[in-house]
Motif scaffolding. Structure first.
Motif, short mmCIF file in Angstrom:
data_model
loop_
_atom_site.label_atom_id
_atom_site.label_comp_id
_atom_site.label_asym_id
_atom_site.label_seq_id
_atom_site.Cartn_x
_atom_site.Cartn_y
_atom_site.Cartn_z
N VAL A 1 17.60 -17.16 22.77
CA VAL A 1 17.85 -16.96 24.20
C VAL A 1 18.87 -15.85 24.42
O VAL A 1 18.70 -15.00 25.30
CB VAL A 1 18.30 -18.28 24.87
N VAL A 2 19.92 -15.81 23.60
CA VAL A 2 20.92 -14.75 23.74
C VAL A 2 20.30 -13.39 23.45
O VAL A 2 20.56 -12.41 24.17
CB VAL A 2 22.13 -15.03 22.81
N VAL A 3 19.45 -13.30 22.44
CA VAL A 3 18.77 -12.04 22.14
C VAL A 3 17.80 -11.67 23.26
O VAL A 3 17.65 -10.49 23.61
CB VAL A 3 18.06 -12.11 20.77
N PHE A 4 17.15 -12.68 23.86
CA PHE A 4 16.27 -12.42 25.00
C PHE A 4 17.05 -11.84 26.18
O PHE A 4 16.57 -10.93 26.86
CB PHE A 4 15.57 -13.71 25.42
N ILE A 5 18.25 -12.34 26.42
CA ILE A 5 19.10 -11.80 27.48
C ILE A 5 19.47 -10.36 27.18
O ILE A 5 19.44 -9.49 28.06
CB ILE A 5 20.34 -12.68 27.70
N ALA A 6 19.81 -10.08 25.92
CA ALA A 6 20.12 -8.71 25.51
C ALA A 6 18.90 -7.80 25.71
O ALA A 6 19.03 -6.65 26.13
CB ALA A 6 20.58 -8.68 24.06
N PHE A 7 17.72 -8.33 25.41
CA PHE A 7 16.49 -7.57 25.64
C PHE A 7 16.32 -7.23 27.12
O PHE A 7 15.95 -6.11 27.47
CB PHE A 7 15.28 -8.36 25.14
N GLY A 8 16.62 -8.19 28.00
CA GLY A 8 16.51 -7.94 29.43
C GLY A 8 17.47 -6.87 29.91
O GLY A 8 17.12 -6.04 30.75
N VAL A 9 18.67 -6.88 29.37
CA VAL A 9 19.65 -5.84 29.73
C VAL A 9 19.19 -4.48 29.24
O VAL A 9 19.27 -3.47 29.98
CB VAL A 9 21.05 -6.20 29.17
N LEU A 10 18.70 -4.42 28.01
CA LEU A 10 18.18 -3.14 27.49
C LEU A 10 16.97 -2.67 28.28
O LEU A 10 16.80 -1.47 28.52
CB LEU A 10 17.82 -3.29 26.01
N MET A 11 16.14 -3.60 28.72
CA MET A 11 14.98 -3.23 29.52
C MET A 11 15.41 -2.66 30.87
O MET A 11 14.80 -1.71 31.39
CB MET A 11 14.08 -4.45 29.71
N ALA A 12 16.48 -3.22 31.44
CA ALA A 12 17.01 -2.67 32.69
C ALA A 12 17.51 -1.25 32.48
O ALA A 12 17.30 -0.38 33.34
CB ALA A 12 18.13 -3.57 33.21
N LEU B 1 18.93 -14.61 35.82
CA LEU B 1 18.42 -15.92 36.23
C LEU B 1 17.63 -16.60 35.11
O LEU B 1 17.86 -17.77 34.80
CB LEU B 1 17.56 -15.77 37.49
N THR B 2 16.71 -15.89 34.51
CA THR B 2 15.91 -16.47 33.44
C THR B 2 16.77 -16.85 32.25
O THR B 2 16.58 -17.90 31.64
CB THR B 2 14.80 -15.49 33.00
N GLY B 3 17.74 -16.00 31.93
CA GLY B 3 18.63 -16.31 30.82
C GLY B 3 19.44 -17.57 31.06
O GLY B 3 19.57 -18.41 30.16
N VAL B 4 19.95 -17.73 32.26
CA VAL B 4 20.73 -18.93 32.59
C VAL B 4 19.84 -20.17 32.53
O VAL B 4 20.24 -21.21 32.00
CB VAL B 4 21.38 -18.78 33.98
N LEU B 5 18.64 -20.07 33.06
CA LEU B 5 17.72 -21.22 33.02
C LEU B 5 17.33 -21.59 31.59
O LEU B 5 17.26 -22.78 31.24
CB LEU B 5 16.47 -20.93 33.86
N LEU B 6 17.10 -20.59 30.75
CA LEU B 6 16.76 -20.87 29.36
C LEU B 6 17.95 -21.46 28.61
O LEU B 6 17.78 -22.37 27.79
CB LEU B 6 16.27 -19.60 28.66
N LEU B 7 19.16 -20.97 28.86
CA LEU B 7 20.34 -21.55 28.23
C LEU B 7 20.53 -23.01 28.65
O LEU B 7 20.90 -23.86 27.84
CB LEU B 7 21.59 -20.74 28.57
N ASP B 8 20.27 -23.31 29.91
CA ASP B 8 20.36 -24.69 30.38
C ASP B 8 19.31 -25.55 29.69
O ASP B 8 19.59 -26.69 29.30
CB ASP B 8 20.18 -24.72 31.90
N ALA B 9 18.11 -25.04 29.54
CA ALA B 9 17.05 -25.80 28.86
C ALA B 9 17.41 -26.06 27.40
O ALA B 9 17.19 -27.16 26.89
CB ALA B 9 15.72 -25.04 28.95
N VAL B 10 17.98 -25.08 26.73
CA VAL B 10 18.39 -25.26 25.34
C VAL B 10 19.48 -26.32 25.23
O VAL B 10 19.48 -27.14 24.33
CB VAL B 10 18.84 -23.92 24.71
N SER B 11 20.42 -26.30 26.18
CA SER B 11 21.48 -27.30 26.13
C SER B 11 20.93 -28.70 26.36
O SER B 11 21.39 -29.67 25.75
CB SER B 11 22.58 -26.97 27.14
N HIS B 12 19.93 -28.84 27.23
CA HIS B 12 19.31 -30.15 27.46
C HIS B 12 18.53 -30.59 26.23
O HIS B 12 18.53 -31.79 25.88
CB HIS B 12 18.39 -30.13 28.67
N LEU B 13 17.87 -29.67 25.55
CA LEU B 13 17.15 -30.02 24.33
C LEU B 13 18.11 -30.47 23.24
O LEU B 13 17.83 -31.41 22.50
CB LEU B 13 16.32 -28.82 23.83
#
Length: 90
Positions: A30-41, A63-75
């Protein structure tokens, strides 16, 4: 000189995409996905599309990064803990 920056940006995008897909640790993915989103921007800014860059940064990385981090914490909180057995088998 601009082509060097663009080439490094493309290389960083490919590396982060592969790292996010192949990561076995969900939090790291998820952290790498967030980094990918920043690089894509940043790539959208280089392509002179600031409106898409802003949307990518806000929705894709934010938004997507925060939601995915929340999902990982729930898992992680729902995962059953493995208890060690003392002694031999019963």
């Amino acid at each position: 000189m601009e082509w060097l920056l663009d080439g490094l940006l493309v290389l960083a995008l490919v590396v982060t995409a592969v790292a996010a897909l192949w990561s076995r640790n969900l939090f790291r993915a998820v952290v790498v996905f967030i980094a990918f989103g920043v690089l894509m921007a940043v790539a959208w800014v280089r392509l002179q599309a600031p409106d898409i860059a802003l949307a990518e940064a806000a929705i894709g990385a934010g938004l997507t990064g925060v939601l995915l981090l929340d999902a990982v914490s729930h898992l992680a909180s729902k995962r059953p803990r493995v208890q060690k057995q003392e002694g031999g088998s019963r």
